[in-house]
Write an enzyme that holds these catalytic residues in place. Structure first.
Site, PDB file in Angstrom:
ATOM      1  N   ARG A   1      11.647  -5.973   5.224  1.00 59.69           N
ATOM      2  CA  ARG A   1      11.572  -4.531   5.436  1.00 59.69           C
ATOM      3  C   ARG A   1      12.149  -4.168   6.811  1.00 59.69           C
ATOM      4  O   ARG A   1      12.783  -3.140   6.982  1.00 59.69           O
ATOM      5  CB  ARG A   1      10.110  -4.074   5.325  1.00 59.69           C
ATOM      6  CG  ARG A   1       9.920  -2.566   5.420  1.00 59.69           C
ATOM      7  CD  ARG A   1       8.518  -2.152   5.029  1.00 59.69           C
ATOM      8  NE  ARG A   1       7.548  -2.409   6.086  1.00 59.69           N
ATOM      9  CZ  ARG A   1       6.228  -2.205   5.973  1.00 59.69           C
ATOM     10  NH1 ARG A   1       5.721  -1.766   4.835  1.00 59.69           N
ATOM     11  NH2 ARG A   1       5.412  -2.446   6.971  1.00 59.69           N
TER      12      ARG A   1
ATOM     13  N   ARG B   1      -9.657   0.446   9.094  1.00 62.71           N
ATOM     14  CA  ARG B   1      -9.166  -0.891   9.429  1.00 62.71           C
ATOM     15  C   ARG B   1     -10.188  -1.699  10.233  1.00 62.71           C
ATOM     16  O   ARG B   1      -9.905  -2.842  10.604  1.00 62.71           O
ATOM     17  CB  ARG B   1      -7.897  -0.744  10.266  1.00 62.71           C
ATOM     18  CG  ARG B   1      -6.616  -1.074   9.497  1.00 62.71           C
ATOM     19  CD  ARG B   1      -5.470  -0.899  10.473  1.00 62.71           C
ATOM     20  NE  ARG B   1      -4.283  -1.584  10.099  1.00 62.71           N
ATOM     21  CZ  ARG B   1      -3.248  -1.010   9.468  1.00 62.71           C
ATOM     22  NH1 ARG B   1      -3.296   0.234   9.079  1.00 62.71           N
ATOM     23  NH2 ARG B   1      -2.172  -1.714   9.233  1.00 62.71           N
TER      24      ARG B   1
ATOM     25  N   LYS C   1       0.834  -1.216   0.000  1.00 61.49           N
ATOM     26  CA  LYS C   1       0.000   0.000   0.000  1.00 61.49           C
ATOM     27  C   LYS C   1       0.868   1.266   0.000  1.00 61.49           C
ATOM     28  O   LYS C   1       0.588   2.199  -0.737  1.00 61.49           O
ATOM     29  CB  LYS C   1      -0.941   0.020   1.211  1.00 61.49           C
ATOM     30  CG  LYS C   1      -1.911  -1.155   1.266  1.00 61.49           C
ATOM     31  CD  LYS C   1      -2.928  -0.992   2.388  1.00 61.49           C
ATOM     32  CE  LYS C   1      -2.337  -0.969   3.782  1.00 61.49           C
ATOM     33  NZ  LYS C   1      -1.748  -2.249   4.239  1.00 61.49           N
TER      34      LYS C   1
ATOM     35  N   ARG D   1      -0.008  -8.890  13.549  1.00 64.42           N
ATOM     36  CA  ARG D   1      -0.628  -7.895  12.657  1.00 64.42           C
ATOM     37  C   ARG D   1      -1.474  -8.569  11.594  1.00 64.42           C
ATOM     38  O   ARG D   1      -2.550  -8.083  11.244  1.00 64.42           O
ATOM     39  CB  ARG D   1       0.455  -7.025  12.016  1.00 64.42           C
ATOM     40  CG  ARG D   1       0.958  -5.960  12.972  1.00 64.42           C
ATOM     41  CD  ARG D   1       2.356  -5.508  12.658  1.00 64.42           C
ATOM     42  NE  ARG D   1       2.466  -4.869  11.356  1.00 64.42           N
ATOM     43  CZ  ARG D   1       3.613  -4.741  10.694  1.00 64.42           C
ATOM     44  NH1 ARG D   1       4.734  -5.219  11.202  1.00 64.42           N
ATOM     45  NH2 ARG D   1       3.633  -4.139   9.537  1.00 64.42           N
TER      46      ARG D   1
ATOM     47  N   ARG E   1      11.530  -0.010  11.711  1.00 58.71           N
ATOM     48  CA  ARG E   1      10.214  -0.110  12.353  1.00 58.71           C
ATOM     49  C   ARG E   1      10.214  -1.283  13.310  1.00 58.71           C
ATOM     50  O   ARG E   1      10.394  -2.425  12.885  1.00 58.71           O
ATOM     51  CB  ARG E   1       9.128  -0.294  11.291  1.00 58.71           C
ATOM     52  CG  ARG E   1       8.587   1.014  10.755  1.00 58.71           C
ATOM     53  CD  ARG E   1       7.538   0.793   9.709  1.00 58.71           C
ATOM     54  NE  ARG E   1       6.389   0.010  10.184  1.00 58.71           N
ATOM     55  CZ  ARG E   1       5.262  -0.109   9.509  1.00 58.71           C
ATOM     56  NH1 ARG E   1       5.117   0.502   8.351  1.00 58.71           N
ATOM     57  NH2 ARG E   1       4.267  -0.836   9.981  1.00 58.71           N
TER      58      ARG E   1
HETATM   59  P1  ADP Z   1       1.157  -1.984   7.931  1.00 58.16           P
HETATM   60  O1  ADP Z   1      -0.029  -1.880   7.046  1.00 58.16           O
HETATM   61  O2  ADP Z   1       2.439  -2.195   7.188  1.00 58.16           O
HETATM   62  O3  ADP Z   1       0.979  -2.919   9.066  1.00 58.16           O
HETATM   63  P2  ADP Z   1       0.760   0.724   9.002  1.00 58.16           P
HETATM   64  O4  ADP Z   1       1.883   1.665   8.887  1.00 58.16           O
HETATM   65  O5  ADP Z   1      -0.454   0.984   8.184  1.00 58.16           O
HETATM   66  O6  ADP Z   1       1.444  -0.634   8.648  1.00 58.16           O
HETATM   67  O7  ADP Z   1       0.292   0.577  10.515  1.00 58.16           O
HETATM   68  C1  ADP Z   1       1.192   0.258  11.556  1.00 58.16           C
HETATM   69  C2  ADP Z   1       0.429   0.086  12.871  1.00 58.16           C
HETATM   70  O8  ADP Z   1      -0.255   1.315  13.202  1.00 58.16           O
HETATM   71  C3  ADP Z   1      -0.673  -0.966  12.858  1.00 58.16           C
HETATM   72  O9  ADP Z   1      -0.185  -2.265  13.134  1.00 58.16           O
HETATM   73  C4  ADP Z   1      -1.621  -0.422  13.974  1.00 58.16           C
HETATM   74  O10 ADP Z   1      -1.117  -0.722  15.242  1.00 58.16           O
HETATM   75  C5  ADP Z   1      -1.528   1.070  13.807  1.00 58.16           C
HETATM   76  N1  ADP Z   1      -2.600   1.578  12.900  1.00 58.16           N
HETATM   77  C6  ADP Z   1      -2.419   2.165  11.683  1.00 58.16           C
HETATM   78  N2  ADP Z   1      -3.606   2.498  11.140  1.00 58.16           N
HETATM   79  C7  ADP Z   1      -4.566   2.116  12.021  1.00 58.16           C
HETATM   80  C8  ADP Z   1      -5.993   2.160  12.037  1.00 58.16           C
HETATM   81  N3  ADP Z   1      -6.681   2.681  11.012  1.00 58.16           N
HETATM   82  N4  ADP Z   1      -6.644   1.654  13.116  1.00 58.16           N
HETATM   83  C9  ADP Z   1      -5.981   1.148  14.142  1.00 58.16           C
HETATM   84  N5  ADP Z   1      -4.640   1.055  14.200  1.00 58.16           N
HETATM   85  C10 ADP Z   1      -3.931   1.534  13.160  1.00 58.16           C
END
Ligand code: ADP
Length: 193
Positions: free
Chosen positions: A128, A89, A14, A146, A134
């Protein structure tokens, strides 16, 4: 406006595709993950509260991210469209987003859902983690947590938008350019809303 959700599990590409799509279509990129990481970097109270969830691979509470998106929408009144990345999400987040967009007289034009096998996701995320710094990419247990959160809570977001016939699946494995072409083709075939 043209508002699009780039959807898919962690590691599905994404972030990579968002960068290209925003520059091609002039959309405003709203990534809740990026916003949360910048709050953590700034050591804000919101960031500190979010970090404990993120480090365990759990979702941050809905109220927190909905409020973040609500302010981001208000802060960008001139945008000609938004690309939502990593949001919504949960079904509650999707319902809240629909409501916020309705209040602004617009809606989601399309949900582009990237499909990648679980084996490939784990490989990409751990890879990554070697360079991204991260913490949530560096530990196999957190990576698995996750993906489990995604299956338990996030996959339902696609069902929400399927009710409105807005979901299109795109194969997220293969060349980055080919995936970008496939995404662009879907956008080009649709009108702003
Ligand atoms: P990825 O999709 O690679 O897991 P993101 O950068 O989108 O990574 O998100 C990293 C973390 O941030 C998630 O595992 C969650 O803990 C938190 N997070 C991000 N967006 C949301 C959301 N919309 N609702 C709840 N938690 C979120």
């Amino acid at each position: 406006m043209f508002n699009l959700i780039l959807f898919g599990p962690p590691g599905s590409g994404k972030g990579t595709q968002s960068e290209r799509l925003i520059s091609k279509y002039g959309l405003r990129h709203l990534s809740t993950g990026d916003i949360l990481r910048s709050e953590i970097a700034g050591q804000t109270p919101l960031g500190m509260a979010a970090k404990s969830f993120m480090d365990k691979g759990q979702l941050v509470p809905d109220e927190v991210v909905i409020e973040m998106i609500s302010s981001a929408l208000d802060n960008n009144p001139q945008a000609n469209g938004f690309l939502f990345d990593g949001f919504p999400r949960t079904t509650a987040q999707a319902e809240a987003l629909d409501k916020l967009l309705t209040q602004k007289g617009t809606s989601i034009a399309v949900v582009l859902a990237l499909q990648v096998s679980e084996k490939e996701l784990i490989k990409r995320l751990l890879n990554r983690g070697l360079t991204s710094g991260r913490p949530d990419d560096s530990n196999e247990e957190v990576v698995s947590a996750r993906i489990t959160e995604y299956e338990k809570k996030t996959a339902a977001v696609a069902d929400h938008y399927k009710k409105y016939d807005k979901v299109v699946y795109i194969k997220g494995e293969g060349h980055i350019d080919e995936i970008f072409e496939a995404l662009s083709k879907e956008i080009d075939g649709r009108n702003a809303v």
